[in-house]
Design an enzyme around this catalytic site. Structure first.
Site, PDB file in Angstrom:
ATOM      1  N   HIS A 195       0.827  -1.213   0.000  1.00  0.00           N
ATOM      2  CA  HIS A 195       0.000   0.000   0.000  1.00  0.00           C
ATOM      3  C   HIS A 195       0.862   1.264   0.000  1.00  0.00           C
ATOM      4  CE1 HIS A 195      -4.048  -1.725   0.528  1.00  0.00           C
ATOM      5  NE2 HIS A 195      -3.471  -2.639   1.285  1.00  0.00           N
ATOM      6  N   ASP A 202      -7.406  -2.729  -1.402  1.00  0.00           N
ATOM      7  CA  ASP A 202      -8.279  -3.590  -0.614  1.00  0.00           C
ATOM      8  C   ASP A 202      -9.667  -3.495  -1.218  1.00  0.00           C
ATOM      9  OD1 ASP A 202      -6.161  -4.184   1.017  1.00  0.00           O
ATOM     10  OD2 ASP A 202      -6.735  -2.787   2.615  1.00  0.00           O
ATOM     11  N   TYR A 229      -7.112 -15.415   5.901  1.00  0.00           N
ATOM     12  CA  TYR A 229      -5.801 -14.853   6.204  1.00  0.00           C
ATOM     13  C   TYR A 229      -6.012 -13.803   7.298  1.00  0.00           C
ATOM     14  CZ  TYR A 229      -1.202 -12.714   5.541  1.00  0.00           C
ATOM     15  OH  TYR A 229       0.062 -12.242   5.740  1.00  0.00           O
ATOM     16  N   HIS A 232      -8.060 -10.321   7.239  1.00  0.00           N
ATOM     17  CA  HIS A 232      -8.598 -10.136   5.887  1.00  0.00           C
ATOM     18  C   HIS A 232      -9.951 -10.824   5.677  1.00  0.00           C
ATOM     19  CE1 HIS A 232      -4.559  -8.659   5.291  1.00  0.00           C
ATOM     20  NE2 HIS A 232      -4.886  -8.237   4.093  1.00  0.00           N
ATOM     21  N   ASP A 234     -12.765  -9.209   6.087  1.00  0.00           N
ATOM     22  CA  ASP A 234     -13.749  -8.225   5.628  1.00  0.00           C
ATOM     23  C   ASP A 234     -13.339  -7.529   4.328  1.00  0.00           C
ATOM     24  OD1 ASP A 234     -11.679  -6.743   6.605  1.00  0.00           O
ATOM     25  OD2 ASP A 234     -12.912  -5.421   7.868  1.00  0.00           O
ATOM     26  N   HIS A 235     -12.249  -7.995   3.727  1.00  0.00           N
ATOM     27  CA  HIS A 235     -11.866  -7.460   2.415  1.00  0.00           C
ATOM     28  C   HIS A 235     -10.893  -8.428   1.758  1.00  0.00           C
ATOM     29  CE1 HIS A 235      -8.417  -6.091   4.868  1.00  0.00           C
ATOM     30  NE2 HIS A 235      -7.718  -6.093   3.744  1.00  0.00           N
ATOM     31  N   HIS A 237      -7.404  -8.282  -0.269  1.00  0.00           N
ATOM     32  CA  HIS A 237      -6.278  -7.422  -0.651  1.00  0.00           C
ATOM     33  C   HIS A 237      -5.645  -7.974  -1.924  1.00  0.00           C
ATOM     34  CE1 HIS A 237      -2.187  -5.468   0.001  1.00  0.00           C
ATOM     35  NE2 HIS A 237      -1.872  -6.503  -0.752  1.00  0.00           N
TER      36      HIS A 237
HETATM   37 ZN   LIG Z   1      -4.308  -4.399   1.812  1.00  0.00          ZN
END
Ligand SMILES: [Zn+2]
Length: 253
Positions: A195, A202, A229, A232, A234-235, A237
């Protein structure tokens, strides 16, 4: 007296003629520029591109087809039109119903022009969507220059555009893109987080986080972290690193 004033006259006429010529040249230049801008406000290709060619126009093409490298692969935007670029162009052409000859000519460029905005971002994504994840804006404050960070974000967006299209043009949202160093620290991001470089997004949205994670494998995303993971659920990446690090156990990845 009249002789005194009449002598400079030819010089004045000559200067006036010069200005007229300069004005004409300026108008001509503006017309040419305006014609190009009308074709596309972002970048205009001036020749058909095929395997064996090289140049900045090839590199610009590679950025646009970076989302079509094939499963688990990555396309380098190096300005050299090799077999991998040809295959990526073919996949792009197939995805949009064009003749898949791997040669980027007028039909391919017309499709690309239709897919991009005047700032070269693909039509479904914007720089503003991917900029500072902590509520700020812009692409400064990271380890790279603002220009280098934006260039990474641009390629990330083109890869996302390919994924968007492959998923049937369903809604897809970015919850975090580029993060400045201070932003990354404040959200507890990894010190080497992609990022920071403008290379990551994301995602949330259709049709599910696992669908996004699975599909990302076909669009050049070396980093994929999703449900199962840590942190992660809720999204999903995705990032454009070129060594594959995929981890989404709940999705079978
Ligand atoms: Zn990310």
């Amino acid at each position: 007296m009249s002789q005194y004033f009449s002598r400079p006259l030819p010089r004045i006429l000559a200067i006036m003629a010069l200005f007229a010529a300069m004005l004409a040249a300026t108008v001509t230049t503006q017309v040419v520029t305006a014609t190009k801008a009308h074709a596309d406000g972002c970048y205009t290709w001036g020749r058909t591109l095929s395997q064996g060619m090289s140049g900045e126009d090839v590199r610009q093409l590679q950025i646009r087809v970076a989302g079509y490298p094939g499963y688990g692969a990555h396309l380098a935007a190096d300005g050299d039109f090799g077999p991998a670029t040809k295959a990526a162009v073919q996949r792009f052409q197939s995805a949009y119903g064009l003749s898949a000859d791997g040669i980027a000519g007028p039909a391919t460029f017309t499709k690309i022009y239709g897919l991009q905005d005047d700032d070269c971002t693909p039509i479904h994504f914007t720089y503003a969507e991917l900029d500072d994840g902590c509520g700020g804006s812009g692409y400064d404050g990271g380890p790279l220059s603002e220009a280098a960070t934006k260039a990474n974000a641009l390629q990330t967006m083109w890869q996302l555009e390919a994924m968007w299209h492959a998923l049937g043009d369903q809604p897809l949202s970015i919850t975090s893109g580029f993060r400045s160093i201070s932003c990354n620290n404040s959200v507890g991001g990894a010190s080497n987080s992609q990022h920071l470089y403008g290379r990551a997004a994301d995602l949330v949205g259709a049709p599910s986080l696992c669908t996004l994670a699975k599909q990302a494998r076909y669009h050049g995303f070396g980093g994929i972290f999703g449900p199962g993971y840590p942190g992660h659920d809720d999204h999903t990446h995705v990032d454009i690193r070129t060594t594959n690090a995929w981890d989404a156990p709940n999705c079978g990845i």
